[in-house]
Design a protein around this motif. Structure first.
Motif, PDB file in Angstrom:
ATOM      1  N   ASN A  29      90.438 -58.429  17.661  1.00 45.76           N
ATOM      2  CA  ASN A  29      89.105 -57.899  17.918  1.00 45.76           C
ATOM      3  C   ASN A  29      89.072 -56.375  18.004  1.00 45.76           C
ATOM      4  OD1 ASN A  29      87.315 -60.395  18.494  1.00 45.76           O
ATOM      5  ND2 ASN A  29      89.160 -60.794  19.690  1.00 45.76           N
ATOM      6  N   ASP A  30      90.148 -55.706  17.556  1.00 46.02           N
ATOM      7  CA  ASP A  30      90.173 -54.252  17.742  1.00 46.02           C
ATOM      8  C   ASP A  30      89.151 -53.518  16.876  1.00 46.02           C
ATOM      9  OD1 ASP A  30      91.415 -54.320  15.243  1.00 46.02           O
ATOM     10  OD2 ASP A  30      93.289 -53.417  15.913  1.00 46.02           O
ATOM     11  N   ASP A  31      88.599 -54.196  15.881  1.00 44.23           N
ATOM     12  CA  ASP A  31      87.526 -53.580  15.086  1.00 44.23           C
ATOM     13  C   ASP A  31      86.192 -53.619  15.823  1.00 44.23           C
ATOM     14  OD1 ASP A  31      87.411 -56.383  14.861  1.00 44.23           O
ATOM     15  OD2 ASP A  31      86.544 -56.317  12.849  1.00 44.23           O
ATOM     16  N   ARG A  32      86.146 -54.304  16.975  1.00 46.13           N
ATOM     17  CA  ARG A  32      84.916 -54.401  17.763  1.00 46.13           C
ATOM     18  C   ARG A  32      84.974 -53.556  19.033  1.00 46.13           C
ATOM     19  NH1 ARG A  32      84.840 -59.703  19.745  1.00 46.13           N
ATOM     20  NH2 ARG A  32      82.799 -59.145  20.620  1.00 46.13           N
ATOM     21  N   ASP A 239      97.200 -48.383  14.400  1.00 48.75           N
ATOM     22  CA  ASP A 239      95.965 -47.614  14.239  1.00 48.75           C
ATOM     23  C   ASP A 239      96.159 -46.604  13.116  1.00 48.75           C
ATOM     24  OD1 ASP A 239      94.390 -44.933  15.057  1.00 48.75           O
ATOM     25  OD2 ASP A 239      93.256 -46.671  15.749  1.00 48.75           O
ATOM     26  N   SER A 263      96.845 -52.423   9.111  1.00 47.32           N
ATOM     27  CA  SER A 263      97.069 -52.426  10.552  1.00 47.32           C
ATOM     28  C   SER A 263      97.371 -53.857  10.980  1.00 47.32           C
ATOM     29  CB  SER A 263      95.841 -51.904  11.297  1.00 47.32           C
ATOM     30  OG  SER A 263      94.798 -52.858  11.244  1.00 47.32           O
ATOM     31  N   GLU A 266      94.233 -55.903  11.151  1.00 47.80           N
ATOM     32  CA  GLU A 266      93.776 -56.338   9.825  1.00 47.80           C
ATOM     33  C   GLU A 266      94.570 -57.539   9.342  1.00 47.80           C
ATOM     34  OE1 GLU A 266      92.380 -51.851   8.386  1.00 47.80           O
ATOM     35  OE2 GLU A 266      94.337 -52.672   7.776  1.00 47.80           O
ATOM     36  N   ARG A 269      93.426 -60.665  11.255  1.00 49.69           N
ATOM     37  CA  ARG A 269      92.115 -61.133  10.795  1.00 49.69           C
ATOM     38  C   ARG A 269      92.189 -61.700   9.385  1.00 49.69           C
ATOM     39  NH1 ARG A 269      90.823 -56.547  13.820  1.00 49.69           N
ATOM     40  NH2 ARG A 269      90.780 -55.143  12.029  1.00 49.69           N
TER      41      ARG A 269
END
Length: 317
Positions: A29-32, A239, A263, A266, A269
């Motif tokens: 969830n690091d893109d959120r 990152d 990353s 990525e 996901r």
């Protein structure tokens, strides 16, 4: 009231499986994450550096973390400091906790997660030889984290401090190696966690299909793998921006040919590594992120609250 959590308090509430899961969830969830965290580093007129990571944020967590560390490579432990856990509702200081413990756990276990993701296909064919370069606290957690996923039966260890390498082998099994090059020659997976300021291994030391996890690229001037090895690999970072400004890409000798392929978030996901380097070599090279501090600190705080651990103080009295 603020809860004070010492190293022994933290070790009583943390376990490897739960920490890996909160870190895995964080990467997915690091893109959120609503705002990128900052890494601030300052030189000192002493043999060390001052660092701060803030704010640690995660979707669904009504709190944030601020970490303040002193990094003195010649000291034992080399890293000392505190993590401040603040309420996201009113800013109140929920907890102060030992940062060396949280940092070792989140760094080592996130590295184990990345290593497992990038090596699980080749591990299905047999038990790989795992090599360790730098037998400190982060290597300890990397090996323990890998053992959460699979057997680590054949372990090679090298450290510039021979006694520390021997003690590591006594705790974990395996045998001591004389150099980083010897580790690379004999190992399928190489875990590096050192303070090195120059490359310990290059492409000439590697062989096809090998994996490297390098933790010693978390601030300017530190470098464990040479640019030619990074260039030839499928390179994964935690990152993209930090890897380019202060991490593995910044320390790759200015080579414009070295770029990160993905990353870790990525890859998680995406659901599969999609390794494309002709050499078959993979590298995981994280910097370490503020949200990782929050993930483990929040887990520790919630468990300490439930079990009444740590000392509560009123800092405003």
């Amino acid at each position: 009231m603020t809860r004070l959590l010492t190293r022994s308090d933290l070790l009583s509430v943390l376990d490897i499986g739960s920490c890996i899961e909160v870190l895995r969830d964080g990467f997915r969830n690091d893109d959120r994450i609503p705002a990128p965290g900052l890494r601030v580093r300052g030189d000192l007129p002493f043999p060390g550096t001052a660092t701060a990571l803030m704010p640690g944020l995660l979707p669904g967590v009504e709190a944030y973390s601020v970490k303040i560390n002193a990094k003195f490579p010649g000291a034992l432990p080399a890293l000392r400091g505190v993590i401040c856990l603040h309420s996201g509702v009113d800013g109140s200081l929920l907890a102060l906790m030992d940062s060396a413990t949280i940092t070792a756990w989140r760094t080592g276990l996130a590295a184990a997660l990345g290593t497992q993701l990038l090596t699980r296909a080749r591990c299905a064919a047999g038990d790989p030889v795992v090599g360790v370069v730098g037998a400190g606290a982060q290597a300890e957690l990397m090996v323990n984290g890998l053992r959460h996923f699979r057997d680590v039966r054949d372990l090679l260890v090298h450290d510039t401090n021979v006694d520390r390498a021997a003690a590591f082998v006594k705790r974990h099994g395996g045998r001591v190696a004389g150099s980083a090059a010897e580790i690379a020659q004999a190992s399928d997976t190489v875990l590096l966690a050192t303070w090195s300021r120059e490359p310990l291994l290059g492409l000439a030391d590697a062989h096809p299909g090998q994996h490297f996890t390098t933790l010693g690229v978390d601030e300017p001037g530190k470098q464990e793998l040479a640019a030619d090895l990074l260039e030839a690999s499928f390179l994964v970072v935690d990152d993209h921006g930090l890897a380019a400004s202060t991490g593995v890409l910044a320390e790759a000798g200015g080579s414009s040919r070295v770029t990160a392929d993905a990353s870790l978030g990525e890859l998680l996901r995406r659901g599969r590594p999609n390794q494309e380097a002709p050499s078959g070599i993979t590298v995981y090279a994280p910097v370490g992120l503020p949200w990782q501090d929050l993930a483990v600190a929040w887990l520790a705080h919630q468990r300490a609250e439930a079990n009444g651990l740590g000392r509560k103080v009123d800092l405003l009295s």
